[in-house]
Design an enzyme around this catalytic site. Structure first.
Site, PDB file in Angstrom:
ATOM      1  N   SER A  87      -6.820  -5.821  -5.928  1.00 34.07           N
ATOM      2  CA  SER A  87      -7.894  -6.348  -5.546  1.00 34.07           C
ATOM      3  C   SER A  87      -9.307  -6.506  -6.423  1.00 34.07           C
ATOM      4  CB  SER A  87      -8.437  -5.882  -4.191  1.00 34.07           C
ATOM      5  OG  SER A  87      -8.929  -4.498  -4.346  1.00 34.07           O
ATOM      6  N   HIS A  94       2.761   3.615  -9.216  1.00 34.10           N
ATOM      7  CA  HIS A  94       2.569   1.971  -9.156  1.00 34.10           C
ATOM      8  C   HIS A  94       3.695   1.500  -9.955  1.00 34.10           C
ATOM      9  CE1 HIS A  94      -1.391   2.313  -7.727  1.00 34.10           C
ATOM     10  NE2 HIS A  94      -2.010   3.112  -8.801  1.00 34.10           N
ATOM     11  N   ASP A 115       0.791  -1.311   0.031  1.00 32.22           N
ATOM     12  CA  ASP A 115       0.170  -0.006  -0.007  1.00 32.22           C
ATOM     13  C   ASP A 115       1.005   1.208   0.010  1.00 32.22           C
ATOM     14  OD1 ASP A 115      -2.405   1.443   0.032  1.00 32.22           O
ATOM     15  OD2 ASP A 115      -2.572   1.131   2.050  1.00 32.22           O
ATOM     16  N   LEU A 157      11.769 -20.422  -3.866  1.00 34.03           N
ATOM     17  CA  LEU A 157      10.668 -19.370  -3.360  1.00 34.03           C
ATOM     18  C   LEU A 157       9.338 -19.699  -4.044  1.00 34.03           C
ATOM     19  CD1 LEU A 157       9.975 -17.067  -1.365  1.00 34.03           C
ATOM     20  CD2 LEU A 157      10.676 -15.348  -3.097  1.00 34.03           C
ATOM     21  N   ARG A 192     -11.695   1.679  -9.540  1.00 37.50           N
ATOM     22  CA  ARG A 192     -10.912   3.082  -9.528  1.00 37.50           C
ATOM     23  C   ARG A 192     -11.268   3.669 -10.928  1.00 37.50           C
ATOM     24  NH1 ARG A 192      -4.925   1.681  -6.860  1.00 37.50           N
ATOM     25  NH2 ARG A 192      -5.821   1.254  -5.018  1.00 37.50           N
TER      26      ARG A 192
END
Length: 235
Positions: A60, A32, A15, A126, A66
């Protein structure tokens, strides 16, 4: 730092990209872009730490609300990320998977996601799990519908429904629950993220905006986690 036996899975709510850009007099899209660049840096740091799973909240289901310009810019940024990250992923032995409502994304993006998943499937250092077009309430609802259908079709008995069988209906099937959840930017809420999975997760909130969140702060959080006594409800 070797935290293999201490912290297995870290989830992050990334965020603050927009605020980071605003502070610099730049458009949100610039924030972004810098946030996407930080994903690569943090993924490398996570691999160095010995953590085996990293789940990032990238976009999300609510983010679709948006402005069209911002959503379009985010999708373009995602396209670029998917195009150029295979080499980085393969060189670092990282497996990548995506969770969320894929049908809401363009066919082109869906194909690129599937390609990255298939190409990296055998990598072992990972697992990078990217939550994309993701919402936890929808995930839980989909799991409930799937179980209800199995019961209706006599594929599953009600008495055989367990926490484990329910977890196996979630997007995160096969992935251990997070040990740590980090949210950057100072906000202290979960925002419809991994609601089932974080029942026993340690929560860390930092005022650092996501593009500025780095290796030192990440490792400091891991150290704090490792020093805590986790009791899981015991007296």
């Amino acid at each position: 730092m070797d935290t293999t036996n201490i912290c297995n899975h870290i989830a992050i709510i990334m965020d603050g990209n927009g605020r980071w850009a605003k502070k610099r007099g730049m458009p949100r899209t610039y924030g972004h872009k810098k946030g996407a660049e930080n994903v690569v840096k943090i993924t490398r740091s996570m691999k160095e730490s010995g953590v085996k799973y990293l789940t990032l909240y990238a976009f999300s289901t609510e983010n679709w609300q948006r402005s069209k310009d911002e959503v379009d810019a985010l999708m373009q940024l995602l396209n670029e990320y998917l195009d150029k990250e295979l080499k980085e992923i393969m060189e670092n032995n990282v497996r990548i998977i995506f969770i969320g409502e894929r049908y809401m994304l363009s066919e082109d993006i869906q194909k690129k996601m599937l390609y990255l998943e298939q190409e990296s499937a055998k990598n072992t250092d990972l697992t990078l799990c990217i939550a994309l077009s993701y919402g936890s309430r929808q995930e839980i609802l989909s799991a409930v519908k799937s179980i209800a259908t199995k019961v209706k079709n006599d594929e599953l008995k009600v008495e055989d429904i367990t926490q484990e069988s329910f977890s196996n209906e979630l997007y995160t099937k096969g992935i251990p629950d997070p040990d740590i959840l980090i949210r950057t930017s100072g906000e202290q809420r979960i925002s419809n993220y991994l609601l089932w999975q974080i029942a026993y997760t340690e929560l860390f909130f930092t005022n650092t905006l996501w593009p500025d969140f780095g290796k030192d702060e990440l490792w400091d959080i891991i150290k704090k986690f490792s020093s805590r006594e986790r009791r899981y409800g015991k007296n």
